[in-house]
Design a protein around this motif. Structure first.
Motif, PDB file in Angstrom:
ATOM      1  N   LYS A 114       0.820  -1.208   0.000  1.00  9.74           N
ATOM      2  CA  LYS A 114       0.000   0.000   0.000  1.00  9.74           C
ATOM      3  C   LYS A 114       0.858   1.262   0.000  1.00  9.74           C
ATOM      4  CE  LYS A 114      -3.519  -0.182   2.686  1.00  9.74           C
ATOM      5  NZ  LYS A 114      -4.323  -0.205   3.934  1.00  9.74           N
ATOM      6  N   HIS A 115       1.951   1.232   0.767  1.00  5.66           N
ATOM      7  CA  HIS A 115       2.755   2.437   0.945  1.00  5.66           C
ATOM      8  C   HIS A 115       4.138   2.354   0.277  1.00  5.66           C
ATOM      9  CE1 HIS A 115      -0.169   3.890   3.843  1.00  5.66           C
ATOM     10  NE2 HIS A 115      -0.090   2.738   4.473  1.00  5.66           N
ATOM     11  N   GLY A 116       4.486   1.200  -0.273  1.00  5.44           N
ATOM     12  CA  GLY A 116       5.827   1.043  -0.832  1.00  5.44           C
ATOM     13  C   GLY A 116       5.871   0.951  -2.334  1.00  5.44           C
ATOM     14  N   VAL A 117       4.754   1.248  -3.002  1.00  7.33           N
ATOM     15  CA  VAL A 117       4.676   1.117  -4.456  1.00  7.33           C
ATOM     16  C   VAL A 117       4.281   2.465  -5.060  1.00  7.33           C
ATOM     17  CG1 VAL A 117       3.467   0.001  -6.369  1.00  7.33           C
ATOM     18  CG2 VAL A 117       4.081  -1.323  -4.330  1.00  7.33           C
ATOM     19  N   SER A 118       4.967   2.829  -6.122  1.00  2.75           N
ATOM     20  CA  SER A 118       4.653   4.067  -6.842  1.00  2.75           C
ATOM     21  C   SER A 118       4.398   3.749  -8.312  1.00  2.75           C
ATOM     22  CB  SER A 118       5.807   5.056  -6.714  1.00  2.75           C
ATOM     23  OG  SER A 118       5.616   6.171  -7.557  1.00  2.75           O
ATOM     24  N   ALA A 119       3.484   4.509  -8.906  1.00  7.98           N
ATOM     25  CA  ALA A 119       3.152   4.288 -10.323  1.00  7.98           C
ATOM     26  C   ALA A 119       4.216   4.862 -11.258  1.00  7.98           C
ATOM     27  CB  ALA A 119       1.795   4.909 -10.632  1.00  7.98           C
ATOM     28  N   THR A 120       5.024   5.783 -10.725  1.00  7.76           N
ATOM     29  CA  THR A 120       5.993   6.469 -11.585  1.00  7.76           C
ATOM     30  C   THR A 120       7.446   6.204 -11.204  1.00  7.76           C
ATOM     31  OG1 THR A 120       5.842   8.446 -10.188  1.00  7.76           O
ATOM     32  CG2 THR A 120       4.356   8.319 -12.095  1.00  7.76           C
ATOM     33  N   LYS A 121       7.695   5.809  -9.978  1.00  9.01           N
ATOM     34  CA  LYS A 121       9.064   5.615  -9.511  1.00  9.01           C
ATOM     35  C   LYS A 121       9.367   4.135  -9.309  1.00  9.01           C
ATOM     36  CE  LYS A 121       9.076  10.015  -7.010  1.00  9.01           C
ATOM     37  NZ  LYS A 121       9.262  10.645  -5.672  1.00  9.01           N
ATOM     38  N   GLU A 122      10.627   3.803  -9.443  1.00  7.60           N
ATOM     39  CA  GLU A 122      11.030   2.424  -9.169  1.00  7.60           C
ATOM     40  C   GLU A 122      10.997   2.157  -7.655  1.00  7.60           C
ATOM     41  OE1 GLU A 122      14.765   1.491 -10.891  1.00  7.60           O
ATOM     42  OE2 GLU A 122      13.983   1.514 -12.966  1.00  7.60           O
ATOM     43  N   SER A 123      10.621   0.946  -7.312  1.00 10.65           N
ATOM     44  CA  SER A 123      10.513   0.582  -5.886  1.00 10.65           C
ATOM     45  C   SER A 123      10.824  -0.891  -5.712  1.00 10.65           C
ATOM     46  CB  SER A 123       9.120   0.896  -5.347  1.00 10.65           C
ATOM     47  OG  SER A 123       8.127   0.192  -6.079  1.00 10.65           O
ATOM     48  N   GLU A 124      11.093  -1.233  -4.479  1.00 13.60           N
ATOM     49  CA  GLU A 124      11.422  -2.632  -4.171  1.00 13.60           C
ATOM     50  C   GLU A 124      10.828  -3.008  -2.820  1.00 13.60           C
ATOM     51  OE1 GLU A 124      15.336  -5.542  -4.249  1.00 13.60           O
ATOM     52  OE2 GLU A 124      15.538  -3.545  -3.341  1.00 13.60           O
ATOM     53  N   ILE A 125      10.248  -4.191  -2.763  1.00  8.77           N
ATOM     54  CA  ILE A 125       9.708  -4.745  -1.516  1.00  8.77           C
ATOM     55  C   ILE A 125      10.477  -6.032  -1.220  1.00  8.77           C
ATOM     56  CG2 ILE A 125       7.700  -5.738  -0.366  1.00  8.77           C
ATOM     57  CD1 ILE A 125       5.938  -3.991  -2.148  1.00  8.77           C
ATOM     58  N   VAL A 126      11.042  -6.097  -0.021  1.00  8.82           N
ATOM     59  CA  VAL A 126      11.816  -7.273   0.385  1.00  8.82           C
ATOM     60  C   VAL A 126      11.159  -7.860   1.647  1.00  8.82           C
ATOM     61  CG1 VAL A 126      14.049  -8.181   1.085  1.00  8.82           C
ATOM     62  CG2 VAL A 126      13.934  -6.262  -0.536  1.00  8.82           C
ATOM     63  N   ILE A 127      10.750  -9.101   1.541  1.00 12.06           N
ATOM     64  CA  ILE A 127      10.066  -9.783   2.652  1.00 12.06           C
ATOM     65  C   ILE A 127      10.914 -10.979   3.057  1.00 12.06           C
ATOM     66  CG2 ILE A 127       7.965 -10.989   3.367  1.00 12.06           C
ATOM     67  CD1 ILE A 127       6.557  -9.402   1.046  1.00 12.06           C
ATOM     68  N   VAL A 164      10.183 -16.758  15.766  1.00 18.98           N
ATOM     69  CA  VAL A 164      10.032 -16.399  14.349  1.00 18.98           C
ATOM     70  C   VAL A 164      10.417 -14.925  14.203  1.00 18.98           C
ATOM     71  CG1 VAL A 164       8.441 -16.142  12.417  1.00 18.98           C
ATOM     72  CG2 VAL A 164       8.176 -18.058  13.995  1.00 18.98           C
ATOM     73  N   LEU A 165      11.267 -14.641  13.212  1.00 15.67           N
ATOM     74  CA  LEU A 165      11.663 -13.266  12.910  1.00 15.67           C
ATOM     75  C   LEU A 165      11.170 -12.928  11.504  1.00 15.67           C
ATOM     76  CD1 LEU A 165      13.236 -10.679  13.636  1.00 15.67           C
ATOM     77  CD2 LEU A 165      15.260 -11.743  12.611  1.00 15.67           C
ATOM     78  N   PHE A 166      10.354 -11.877  11.422  1.00 11.39           N
ATOM     79  CA  PHE A 166       9.740 -11.490  10.151  1.00 11.39           C
ATOM     80  C   PHE A 166      10.078 -10.025   9.874  1.00 11.39           C
ATOM     81  CE2 PHE A 166       6.046 -10.065   7.572  1.00 11.39           C
ATOM     82  CZ  PHE A 166       6.168 -10.971   6.530  1.00 11.39           C
ATOM     83  N   THR A 167      10.626  -9.754   8.707  1.00 14.89           N
ATOM     84  CA  THR A 167      10.981  -8.377   8.337  1.00 14.89           C
ATOM     85  C   THR A 167      10.407  -8.038   6.972  1.00 14.89           C
ATOM     86  OG1 THR A 167      13.094  -9.040   7.337  1.00 14.89           O
ATOM     87  CG2 THR A 167      13.119  -8.427   9.667  1.00 14.89           C
ATOM     88  N   VAL A 168       9.975  -6.796   6.838  1.00 15.95           N
ATOM     89  CA  VAL A 168       9.508  -6.282   5.553  1.00 15.95           C
ATOM     90  C   VAL A 168      10.178  -4.924   5.340  1.00 15.95           C
ATOM     91  CG1 VAL A 168       7.541  -5.601   4.147  1.00 15.95           C
ATOM     92  CG2 VAL A 168       7.281  -7.426   5.841  1.00 15.95           C
ATOM     93  N   GLU A 169      10.807  -4.768   4.172  1.00 17.72           N
ATOM     94  CA  GLU A 169      11.466  -3.506   3.832  1.00 17.72           C
ATOM     95  C   GLU A 169      10.931  -3.017   2.495  1.00 17.72           C
ATOM     96  OE1 GLU A 169      15.984  -1.729   3.070  1.00 17.72           O
ATOM     97  OE2 GLU A 169      15.684  -3.809   3.715  1.00 17.72           O
ATOM     98  N   ASN A 170      10.569  -1.767   2.441  1.00 17.94           N
ATOM     99  CA  ASN A 170      10.014  -1.215   1.207  1.00 17.94           C
ATOM    100  C   ASN A 170      10.300   0.278   1.115  1.00 17.94           C
ATOM    101  OD1 ASN A 170       7.606  -1.644   3.339  1.00 17.94           O
ATOM    102  ND2 ASN A 170       7.337   0.332   2.302  1.00 17.94           N
ATOM    103  N   ASN A 171      10.161   0.814  -0.099  1.00 17.41           N
ATOM    104  CA  ASN A 171      10.273   2.262  -0.276  1.00 17.41           C
ATOM    105  C   ASN A 171       9.155   2.951   0.502  1.00 17.41           C
ATOM    106  OD1 ASN A 171      11.446   0.967  -2.908  1.00 17.41           O
ATOM    107  ND2 ASN A 171      12.344   3.013  -2.770  1.00 17.41           N
ATOM    108  N   ASN A 172       9.438   4.165   0.904  1.00 20.64           N
ATOM    109  CA  ASN A 172       8.472   4.895   1.718  1.00 20.64           C
ATOM    110  C   ASN A 172       7.818   5.990   0.888  1.00 20.64           C
ATOM    111  OD1 ASN A 172       7.100   5.573   4.108  1.00 20.64           O
ATOM    112  ND2 ASN A 172       8.580   7.194   4.559  1.00 20.64           N
ATOM    113  N   PHE A 173       6.572   5.747   0.492  1.00 21.88           N
ATOM    114  CA  PHE A 173       5.780   6.736  -0.232  1.00 21.88           C
ATOM    115  C   PHE A 173       4.573   7.078   0.642  1.00 21.88           C
ATOM    116  CE2 PHE A 173       7.671   4.114  -3.708  1.00 21.88           C
ATOM    117  CZ  PHE A 173       8.538   5.079  -4.201  1.00 21.88           C
ATOM    118  N   PRO A 174       4.729   8.069   1.515  1.00 27.93           N
ATOM    119  CA  PRO A 174       3.629   8.386   2.442  1.00 27.93           C
ATOM    120  C   PRO A 174       2.369   8.788   1.693  1.00 27.93           C
ATOM    121  CG  PRO A 174       5.669   9.485   3.100  1.00 27.93           C
ATOM    122  CD  PRO A 174       5.887   8.931   1.724  1.00 27.93           C
ATOM    123  N   LYS A 175       1.227   8.404   2.255  1.00 27.71           N
ATOM    124  CA  LYS A 175      -0.059   8.772   1.664  1.00 27.71           C
ATOM    125  C   LYS A 175      -0.322  10.254   1.879  1.00 27.71           C
ATOM    126  CE  LYS A 175      -3.546   6.211   2.657  1.00 27.71           C
ATOM    127  NZ  LYS A 175      -4.502   5.400   3.445  1.00 27.71           N
TER     128      LYS A 175
END
Length: 344
Positions: A264-277, A286-297
């Protein structure tokens, strides 16, 4: 319950049997004057038992717990006074001769005031003892009822959060599929099929308190693949999960909100982005991490209500109060969330 009552009755009988046998236990090997034992020990003990059970079964519930202290003290005072006179009556009427021989052979009896004071204290002991036992039992029962009420409240709240998450997840997924209908009908059709599998898992397999981590991982993979259909080539999605059976069981649907948030917050229609889960595990955690670009609403963007993360925070506090660690941070315009859960 019946077994507990039998144990209680037997315990009471053993205690009184032990108390009544004290004169012989304490003076083993010595001659005992039976009249002295009856007058000075058994009769006071019998009267004490009556006071104890009168309070235990009647007076405490009827007067003390309803906070009718004046009546409680007054009734016990009258009962003790009556039993003092009754004890003296028994001694004078039935055991006068034998007790007179005893007091003439030995030291004189203590002064009347001291004697009455000691006897009053002895009769007050069963009152205090019955209050202590009754209050303790009441406290234990109250604590058990409180814990049961807390468990019912916990289960109700968890169920509410679970039912709250299902439509939230469903609506978000439908929005994603809706965006594909005009662009790629075939992908939309495939997405509906994938969504039906995800909803089947949510409806029929997540009603348990815990599920195998492998099932949760399979659900997350299907959801990520579904979400990848709506993003453009500008967005890269990488994920890594444990392979094979982990032997860990965990509360269902704890990680889905974090993945939703990333798309929802790590994807842009015009800019390149990456989501790493990424998910790793030990035998007990259990260790769970999510890293993504930050495109605030934007402030006027009302898509999504943030209910997913609020829901997650509440569920973690209820299910893993002192066994979880949820951290979020923004570094170099990258949003990182880390969730560690102790499962033992």
């Amino acid at each position: 319950m019946y077994k507990n009552k039998r144990i209680t009755v037997l315990s009471h009988l053993l205690v009184w049997l032990l108390l009544f046998s004290f004169p012989y236990v304490l003076s083993y090997g010595q001659d005992q004057e039976i009249n002295r034992v009856i007058a000075h020990f058994w009769i006071p003990l019998l009267l004490s038992a009556i006071i104890f059970y009168l309070n235990y079964f009647v007076l405490i519930d009827k007067f003390l717990f309803p906070k009718k202290m004046v009546q409680f003290v007054l009734i016990n005072g009258l009962v003790i006074i009556f039993f003092l006179f009754l004890k003296e009556f028994f001694e004078d009427y039935f055991f006068k001769e034998s007790l007179r021989r005893y007091t003439s052979e030995d030291k004189q009896r203590p002064p009347l005031n001291m004697f009455l004071y000691i006897q009053t204290l002895l009769f007050m002991a069963p009152v205090l003892f019955s209050i202590a036992i009754k209050t303790t039992k009441r406290w234990i029962r109250t604590e058990a009822e409180r814990k049961e009420a807390d468990n019912i409240k916990l289960e109700s709240e968890l169920q509410h959060l679970h039912y709250q998450l299902q439509p939230h997840f469903f609506f978000n997924s439908l929005n994603n599929i809706y965006s594909l209908v005009d662009i790629s009908p075939d992908q939309a059709k495939s997405s509906i099929h994938s969504l039906s599998k995800l909803m089947r898992y949510m409806l029929y397999e997540t009603n348990l308190d815990v599920v195998p981590l492998t099932k949760e991982i399979d659900f997350l993979k299907k959801y990520i693949d579904l979400m990848k259909l709506r993003v453009s080539d500008k967005t890269k999605v990488r994920y890594s999960f444990p392979n094979g059976e982990t032997g860990i069981k965990i509360a269902p649907l704890l990680f889905i909100s974090l993945i939703e948030n990333a798309f929802k917050h790590g994807v842009s229609a015009t800019k390149e982005s990456e989501i790493v889960i990424d998910m790793t595990n030990t035998e007990t955690s259990v260790l769970f991490t999510v890293e993504n670009n930050n495109f605030p609403k934007k402030t006027d963007d009302k898509s999504g209500s943030g209910i997913g993360l609020q829901n997650l925070d509440k569920r973690l506090k209820l299910l893993y109060a002192d066994k979880h660690n949820l951290k979020t941070s923004v570094v170099n315009e990258r949003f990182l969330v880390t969730l560690q859960i102790e499962t033992n």
